[in-house]
Design a protein around this motif. Structure first.
Motif, PDB file in Angstrom:
ATOM      1  N   ASP A  53      54.283  62.508  60.753  1.00 48.92           N
ATOM      2  CA  ASP A  53      55.003  61.131  61.031  1.00 48.92           C
ATOM      3  C   ASP A  53      56.590  61.216  60.885  1.00 48.92           C
ATOM      4  N   ASP A  54      57.085  62.149  61.735  1.00 49.97           N
ATOM      5  CA  ASP A  54      58.494  63.266  61.830  1.00 49.97           C
ATOM      6  C   ASP A  54      59.194  61.980  62.995  1.00 49.97           C
ATOM      7  N   PRO A  55      60.196  61.394  62.617  1.00 53.22           N
ATOM      8  CA  PRO A  55      61.163  60.796  63.753  1.00 53.22           C
ATOM      9  C   PRO A  55      61.395  61.616  65.072  1.00 53.22           C
ATOM     10  N   ARG A  56      61.542  63.639  64.334  1.00 53.78           N
ATOM     11  CA  ARG A  56      61.828  63.914  65.267  1.00 53.78           C
ATOM     12  C   ARG A  56      60.698  64.745  66.041  1.00 53.78           C
ATOM     13  N   ASP A  57      59.913  64.609  66.031  1.00 57.41           N
ATOM     14  CA  ASP A  57      58.207  65.050  66.686  1.00 57.41           C
ATOM     15  C   ASP A  57      58.857  64.824  68.339  1.00 57.41           C
ATOM     16  N   PRO A  58      58.422  65.183  68.851  1.00 64.57           N
ATOM     17  CA  PRO A  58      59.025  64.554  70.217  1.00 64.57           C
ATOM     18  C   PRO A  58      57.731  63.808  71.207  1.00 64.57           C
ATOM     19  N   LEU A  59      56.288  63.616  69.918  1.00 66.93           N
ATOM     20  CA  LEU A  59      55.640  62.695  70.150  1.00 66.93           C
ATOM     21  C   LEU A  59      55.624  61.433  69.345  1.00 66.93           C
ATOM     22  N   ASN A  60      56.402  61.086  69.102  1.00 67.62           N
ATOM     23  CA  ASN A  60      57.165  59.682  68.542  1.00 67.62           C
ATOM     24  C   ASN A  60      58.449  59.297  68.953  1.00 67.62           C
ATOM     25  N   TRP A  61      59.012  60.114  70.392  1.00 62.69           N
ATOM     26  CA  TRP A  61      60.144  59.888  70.543  1.00 62.69           C
ATOM     27  C   TRP A  61      59.525  58.260  71.604  1.00 62.69           C
ATOM     28  N   PRO A  62      60.283  57.216  71.724  1.00 64.92           N
ATOM     29  CA  PRO A  62      60.366  56.201  72.568  1.00 64.92           C
ATOM     30  C   PRO A  62      60.648  56.711  73.837  1.00 64.92           C
ATOM     31  N   THR A  63      59.026  55.953  74.647  1.00 64.12           N
ATOM     32  CA  THR A  63      58.394  56.040  76.370  1.00 64.12           C
ATOM     33  C   THR A  63      59.724  57.101  77.059  1.00 64.12           C
ATOM     34  N   TRP A  64      60.665  55.733  77.300  1.00 59.23           N
ATOM     35  CA  TRP A  64      61.882  55.813  77.451  1.00 59.23           C
ATOM     36  C   TRP A  64      62.671  57.783  77.237  1.00 59.23           C
ATOM     37  N   LYS A  65      62.916  57.686  76.658  1.00 59.75           N
ATOM     38  CA  LYS A  65      63.520  59.126  75.583  1.00 59.75           C
ATOM     39  C   LYS A  65      62.071  59.473  76.798  1.00 59.75           C
ATOM     40  N   ARG A  66      61.204  60.303  76.796  1.00 59.89           N
ATOM     41  CA  ARG A  66      59.671  61.252  76.480  1.00 59.89           C
ATOM     42  C   ARG A  66      60.464  61.434  78.461  1.00 59.89           C
ATOM     43  N   GLU A  67      60.625  60.056  79.468  1.00 57.57           N
ATOM     44  CA  GLU A  67      60.339  59.705  80.339  1.00 57.57           C
ATOM     45  C   GLU A  67      61.922  60.642  80.703  1.00 57.57           C
ATOM     46  N   LEU A  68      62.789  60.269  80.236  1.00 54.99           N
ATOM     47  CA  LEU A  68      64.172  60.971  80.713  1.00 54.99           C
ATOM     48  C   LEU A  68      64.030  62.530  81.084  1.00 54.99           C
ATOM     49  N   ALA A  69      64.130  62.873  79.231  1.00 52.40           N
ATOM     50  CA  ALA A  69      63.511  64.259  79.598  1.00 52.40           C
ATOM     51  C   ALA A  69      62.444  64.990  80.089  1.00 52.40           C
ATOM     52  N   TYR A  70      61.974  64.198  80.878  1.00 48.51           N
ATOM     53  CA  TYR A  70      60.093  64.854  81.765  1.00 48.51           C
ATOM     54  C   TYR A  70      60.798  64.331  83.412  1.00 48.51           C
ATOM     55  N   TRP A  71      62.153  63.797  83.890  1.00 47.68           N
ATOM     56  CA  TRP A  71      62.258  63.955  85.146  1.00 47.68           C
ATOM     57  C   TRP A  71      63.197  63.801  85.218  1.00 47.68           C
ATOM     58  N   ASN A  72      64.150  64.801  84.253  1.00 46.62           N
ATOM     59  CA  ASN A  72      65.288  65.606  84.416  1.00 46.62           C
ATOM     60  C   ASN A  72      64.508  67.830  84.441  1.00 46.62           C
ATOM     61  N   ILE A  73      63.617  67.887  84.058  1.00 49.43           N
ATOM     62  CA  ILE A  73      62.679  68.780  84.691  1.00 49.43           C
ATOM     63  C   ILE A  73      62.395  68.770  85.888  1.00 49.43           C
ATOM     64  N   VAL A  74      61.951  67.549  86.324  1.00 48.40           N
ATOM     65  CA  VAL A  74      61.345  67.641  87.513  1.00 48.40           C
ATOM     66  C   VAL A  74      62.888  67.674  88.679  1.00 48.40           C
ATOM     67  N   PHE A  75      63.753  67.609  88.005  1.00 48.52           N
ATOM     68  CA  PHE A  75      64.886  67.400  89.137  1.00 48.52           C
ATOM     69  C   PHE A  75      65.309  68.557  88.839  1.00 48.52           C
ATOM     70  N   ALA A  76      65.296  69.197  87.829  1.00 45.90           N
ATOM     71  CA  ALA A  76      65.904  70.492  88.030  1.00 45.90           C
ATOM     72  C   ALA A  76      64.843  71.302  88.755  1.00 45.90           C
ATOM     73  N   THR A  77      63.687  71.664  88.893  1.00 51.04           N
ATOM     74  CA  THR A  77      62.960  72.630  88.942  1.00 51.04           C
ATOM     75  C   THR A  77      62.588  72.112  90.524  1.00 51.04           C
ATOM     76  N   SER A  78      63.189  71.052  91.239  1.00 55.97           N
ATOM     77  CA  SER A  78      63.051  70.774  92.865  1.00 55.97           C
ATOM     78  C   SER A  78      63.982  71.563  93.434  1.00 55.97           C
ATOM     79  N   LEU A  79      65.787  71.980  92.772  1.00 56.58           N
ATOM     80  CA  LEU A  79      66.078  72.459  93.217  1.00 56.58           C
ATOM     81  C   LEU A  79      65.854  73.527  92.953  1.00 56.58           C
ATOM     82  N   VAL A  80      65.247  74.233  91.946  1.00 57.87           N
ATOM     83  CA  VAL A  80      64.938  75.724  91.935  1.00 57.87           C
ATOM     84  C   VAL A  80      64.122  75.709  93.726  1.00 57.87           C
ATOM     85  N   GLY A  81      63.027  74.987  93.213  1.00 59.77           N
ATOM     86  CA  GLY A  81      62.169  75.062  94.388  1.00 59.77           C
ATOM     87  C   GLY A  81      63.247  75.806  95.297  1.00 59.77           C
TER      88      GLY A  81
END
Length: 541
Positions: A53-81
């Motif tokens: 029930d913690d608002p700081r728990d990433p599983l409680n973040w809004p969908t858009w916020k989790r998506e932005l974080a995830y796609w940041n990782i995807v973009f960075a990973t493509s550059l690392v590759g």
């Protein structure tokens, strides 16, 4: 024994980490009654782990916020590759420019790989102790600086030094990205996420030579780095703005649902269901707690360090990745994901030699060869991701609603078929002097199969070692890169000495061995997880 996954006294009578109640509609009536208040997704699937029930728990973040974080990782990973094989199509041309052997030029890539390996454990330690965000930002800054250095000082010594800096910058993504995916998404949503992340890595590896081959043959290899510099700058900016800290100390999970023995005994397979109440992860054990801090402000989330601190001593965190190798799941992940990825990288590094020797390809033509694996990776990542998530729910329903991580390993079947066919077909095409399209297609087969393997092994590790994903990935990548460094300095000479045809037969044989290790892992995986759970002192210090 459900779905041919071996049970034992320990697995029936005690909770086994990774075993989860995913679909309570297939469970016993008592379990259904007690699980009515569990948090679910929109399709009714139980969320594992359960969000607090913690608002700081990433599983409680809004969908858009989790998506932005995830796609940041995807973009960075493509550059690392992309940065690893960026100048691989021009090794022969660069060697002539510097009047050195091809192995000497390939040694710059080997230095990059060694730097990744050397940084892997320290970076993982920092990410666990003080959070993911600081190491991501640090890594992006190193990649930007190293690429500018490579472009601005186009000579062999500076290329070697700058590639080391780039390798240090690659380590955070290689060691931490999968753990971040585990932070952001529950079990039944990770398959597609891991598949897309894997696509970004392979996509970068395969797309970079296509572009770089043309650049090298027209305006020079150093402009490959000038081309990628703006993308690294964007990645750094995006991480600062849109990648908050995802590390979160989740409350300990209790070990049992209080399902009645009478209800369990009424199932079809009484022997296999005995002790069900104690082997299924209790996703319902997190109780609401008062006193949570309010959600962080935008400014707090943009700071380089959010204030997160893991309570464990740093020396214990540093040693943990080495101890994780005693886990059968970690060792299997190294044998499969680590070795298979190493083989693929080495094939990419020798493409310039293989295609120039076999077909007289120029740097540009060698780069275009990567179109085939790129297309194959895109198509199969979507297929592998869908199947991984489908297996999680479909197999759980066939197992009385209980999910076992080993169910993901069925993805290794298409891996074996595609990769072995690809390597053997490549060898035969060389012997028969087939048209260049044949080995190019076989290269696509190999990459297509790799997508199934990476999705299977990475999701399996996240499911089995949810809290130790960073340690496991650091351990696997450390070993992979140390081995890759030694092989990378000699790989072109080895291919010449062994012969191209025999090289691919050897790769096919290794891939067969990798696939066969999955059979005992699938059958005995749950017993292995139980053994790890009973011997936590070996892993937790």
């Amino acid at each position: 024994m459900g779905c041919w996954i071996a049970e034992s006294t320990h697995t029936r009578e005690t909770h086994v980490p990774g075993t989860s109640l995913l679909d309570d509609l297939k469970a016993s009536p008592a379990t259904q009654e007690q699980s009515t208040h569990l948090k679910r997704d929109k399709n009714g699937i139980v969320l594992v782990p359960q969000p607090s029930d913690d608002p700081r728990d990433p599983l409680n973040w809004p969908t858009w916020k989790r998506e932005l974080a995830y796609w940041n990782i995807v973009f960075a990973t493509s550059l690392v590759g992309a940065i690893g094989p960026l100048i691989a199509p021009g090794f022969v041309q660069i060697a002539k420019e510097f009047q050195v052997s091809v192995n000497k030029v390939a040694g710059t890539n080997a230095a990059l790989v060694l730097a990744i390996g050397a940084a892997m454990i320290p970076v993982s330690t920092v990410a666990i102790k003080w959070g993911r965000r600081p190491v991501y930002i640090w890594g992006a800054a190193f990649l930007l600086a190293g690429s500018i250095w490579s472009a601005a000082k186009p000579d062999l010594d500076n290329l070697l030094a700058s590639r080391v800096i780039q390798g240090l910058g690659m380590a955070p993504v290689e060691s931490t990205a999968t753990a971040t995916i585990g932070d952001l998404f529950p079990v039944h949503q990770r398959g597609m996420r891991v598949a897309v992340w894997g696509l970004s890595l392979l996509g970068g590896i395969n797309l970079a030579p296509i572009v770089a081959g043309t650049i090298i043959s027209t305006i020079g290899w150093q402009y490959c780095f000038w081309t990628i510099v703006p993308f690294f700058a964007l990645s750094l900016i995006f991480m600062i703005l849109f990648l908050p800290e995802t590390a979160y100390d989740r409350a300990p999970i209790a070990n049992s649902l209080s399902t009645s023995t009478g209800d369990i005994a009424a199932s079809e397979d009484e022997k296999d269901e005995k002790g069900f109440s104690e082997q299924v992860e209790d996703v319902n054990a997190i109780e609401k707690q008062d006193g949570y801090l309010p959600a962080k402000t935008v400014w707090q989330e943009m700071l380089p360090w959010s204030g997160y601190v893991n309570k464990d001593p740093i020396w214990k965190i540093f040693l943990r990745p080495f101890l994780m190798l005693f886990s059968p799941a970690t060792f299997w992940c190294f044998l499969t994901y680590g070795i298979a990825t190493l083989l693929l990288v080495l094939v990419s590094a020798t493409n310039s030699l293989i295609f120039s020797k076999s077909y007289g390809f120029t740097s540009r033509q060698t780069g275009l060869v990567s179109i085939s694996p790129l297309v194959a990776s895109i198509l199969m990542s979507l297929v592998a991701g869908y199947i991984a998530d489908f297996l999680a729910t479909f197999m759980a329903r066939r197992n009385k609603g209980v999910f076992e991580p080993e169910m993901r390993l069925l993805l290794m079947i298409p891996y074996a078929v595609l990769v072995i066919a690809g390597y053997v077909g490549w060898a035969v095409s060389y012997r028969n002097h087939d048209h260049w399209m044949v080995p190019v297609i076989m290269y696509g087969f190999v990459n297509a199969g790799q997508k199934f393997l990476s999705t299977a092994s990475v999701t399996y590790i996240i499911d089995v070692h949810r809290e130790q994903t960073s340690e496991v990935q650091a351990c696997v990548n450390f070993l992979k890169n140390v081995i890759s460094y030694r092989i990378g300095t000699e790989i072109n000479g080895w291919v010449v000495g062994l012969g191209i045809e025999q090289t691919f037969y050897v790769l096919a044989g290794i891939s067969t061995g990798i696939a066969l290790t999955t059979i005992p892992m699938y059958h005995y995986g749950k017993r292995c997880r139980a053994w790890v759970s009973r011997n936590q002192k070996l892993f937790a210090l």
